[in-house]
Design a protein around this motif. Structure first.
Motif, PDB file in Angstrom:
ATOM      1  N   ASN A 122       2.842  11.725  -5.119  1.00  0.00           N
ATOM      2  CA  ASN A 122       3.681  10.811  -5.867  1.00  0.00           C
ATOM      3  C   ASN A 122       4.491  11.549  -6.931  1.00  0.00           C
ATOM      4  O   ASN A 122       5.221  10.942  -7.693  1.00  0.00           O
ATOM      5  CB  ASN A 122       2.807   9.733  -6.535  1.00  0.00           C
ATOM      6  N   ASN A 141       4.557  -2.408   1.361  1.00  0.00           N
ATOM      7  CA  ASN A 141       3.229  -1.786   1.261  1.00  0.00           C
ATOM      8  C   ASN A 141       2.731  -1.280   2.606  1.00  0.00           C
ATOM      9  O   ASN A 141       2.055  -0.251   2.678  1.00  0.00           O
ATOM     10  CB  ASN A 141       2.237  -2.775   0.669  1.00  0.00           C
ATOM     11  N   THR A 180       7.588   6.632  -4.368  1.00  0.00           N
ATOM     12  CA  THR A 180       8.375   6.613  -5.589  1.00  0.00           C
ATOM     13  C   THR A 180       9.373   5.458  -5.636  1.00  0.00           C
ATOM     14  O   THR A 180       9.805   5.073  -6.726  1.00  0.00           O
ATOM     15  CB  THR A 180       9.129   7.939  -5.794  1.00  0.00           C
ATOM     16  N   LEU A 181       9.741   4.905  -4.497  1.00  0.00           N
ATOM     17  CA  LEU A 181      10.667   3.775  -4.487  1.00  0.00           C
ATOM     18  C   LEU A 181       9.893   2.469  -4.587  1.00  0.00           C
ATOM     19  O   LEU A 181       8.868   2.285  -3.937  1.00  0.00           O
ATOM     20  CB  LEU A 181      11.504   3.785  -3.204  1.00  0.00           C
ATOM     21  N   ASP A 182      10.386   1.555  -5.395  1.00  0.00           N
ATOM     22  CA  ASP A 182       9.691   0.297  -5.634  1.00  0.00           C
ATOM     23  C   ASP A 182       9.936  -0.739  -4.553  1.00  0.00           C
ATOM     24  O   ASP A 182       9.133  -1.639  -4.371  1.00  0.00           O
ATOM     25  CB  ASP A 182      10.111  -0.296  -6.979  1.00  0.00           C
ATOM     26  N   ASN A 183      11.038  -0.638  -3.835  1.00  0.00           N
ATOM     27  CA  ASN A 183      11.376  -1.684  -2.881  1.00  0.00           C
ATOM     28  C   ASN A 183      10.849  -1.421  -1.470  1.00  0.00           C
ATOM     29  O   ASN A 183      11.248  -2.084  -0.530  1.00  0.00           O
ATOM     30  CB  ASN A 183      12.893  -1.885  -2.841  1.00  0.00           C
ATOM     31  N   LYS A 216       4.143   2.084   3.248  1.00  0.00           N
ATOM     32  CA  LYS A 216       3.468   3.100   2.435  1.00  0.00           C
ATOM     33  C   LYS A 216       2.150   3.512   3.084  1.00  0.00           C
ATOM     34  O   LYS A 216       1.817   4.693   3.141  1.00  0.00           O
ATOM     35  CB  LYS A 216       3.213   2.572   1.025  1.00  0.00           C
ATOM     36  N   SER A 224       1.106  -8.787  -6.124  1.00  0.00           N
ATOM     37  CA  SER A 224       1.948  -7.626  -6.386  1.00  0.00           C
ATOM     38  C   SER A 224       1.245  -6.620  -7.293  1.00  0.00           C
ATOM     39  O   SER A 224       1.589  -5.451  -7.289  1.00  0.00           O
ATOM     40  CB  SER A 224       3.267  -8.069  -7.011  1.00  0.00           C
ATOM     41  N   GLN A 225       0.251  -7.034  -8.072  1.00  0.00           N
ATOM     42  CA  GLN A 225      -0.446  -6.125  -8.962  1.00  0.00           C
ATOM     43  C   GLN A 225      -1.617  -5.423  -8.279  1.00  0.00           C
ATOM     44  O   GLN A 225      -2.163  -4.482  -8.825  1.00  0.00           O
ATOM     45  CB  GLN A 225      -0.952  -6.881 -10.188  1.00  0.00           C
TER      46      GLN A 225
END
Length: 175
Positions: free
Chosen positions: A87, A138, A132-135, A141, A34-35
């Motif tokens: 972003n 990937n 901008t949304l975290d959920n 995106k 995740s990082q």
């Protein structure tokens, strides 16, 4: 009798719940996944799409179109995985795209080029939402980045196509 029943239930619950813990090595690998950066230059270079560049005539026509030049610079940064422009604040992006659409040179104000700028607006705003949304996944995106690159490439293609068509309309037949 009640004490035995109570102890039996507690020991049964403890046995059931003990096996559900993940080993610490699995937790660490999930955290490192995740990082990791979502979009890298390598990922963008691996996209398969046709990247059209402006012809020399196209570059002279868009030389006075400042917002197009700024968008081209930001797309070049996007190809280097710099997402800071896309972003940012949604209202700033919307204002930028609106001025891009309003400042189209008169020689390029045709339906295909105007529609391509509208498609760019849609893709840029969609990319902004996904970043901008975290959920958001990937993969989604990455697809959004690819769609912005394709939309900009198609705008270049339409500009080249319009200028080529104008050139051929000026040529008169000798017969």
């Amino acid at each position: 009798m009640r004490i035995r029943f109570f102890l039996f239930n507690i020991s049964f619950l403890l046995l059931i719940n003990c096996g559900n813990d993940k080993p610490s090595s699995e937790i660490k690998t999930e955290e490192t996944k995740s990082q990791q950066p979502v979009i890298t230059t390598k990922v963008i270079e691996d996209f398969k799409y046709t990247d059209y560049a402006l012809s020399s005539r196209g570059e002279t026509i868009v030389a006075d179109w400042g917002k197009y030049k700024e968008l081209a610079i930001q797309v070049d940064y996007l190809k280097k995985a710099d997402l800071s422009f896309f972003n940012g604040d949604k209202s700033l992006l919307k204002g930028f795209i609106d001025t891009l659409k309003l400042s189209i040179p008169d020689t390029l104000k045709t339906n295909p080029i105007v529609s391509r700028t509208t498609i760019i607006e849609t893709m840029v705003l969609r990319l902004n939402e996904h970043l901008t949304l975290d959920n958001i996944d990937n993969q989604l995106k990455r697809e959004s980045v690819k769609e912005v690159l394709i939309a900009f490439s198609n705008l270049n293609y339409q500009i080249n196509k319009k200028l080529e068509r104008d050139l051929y309309e000026k040529i008169k037949s000798e017969f």
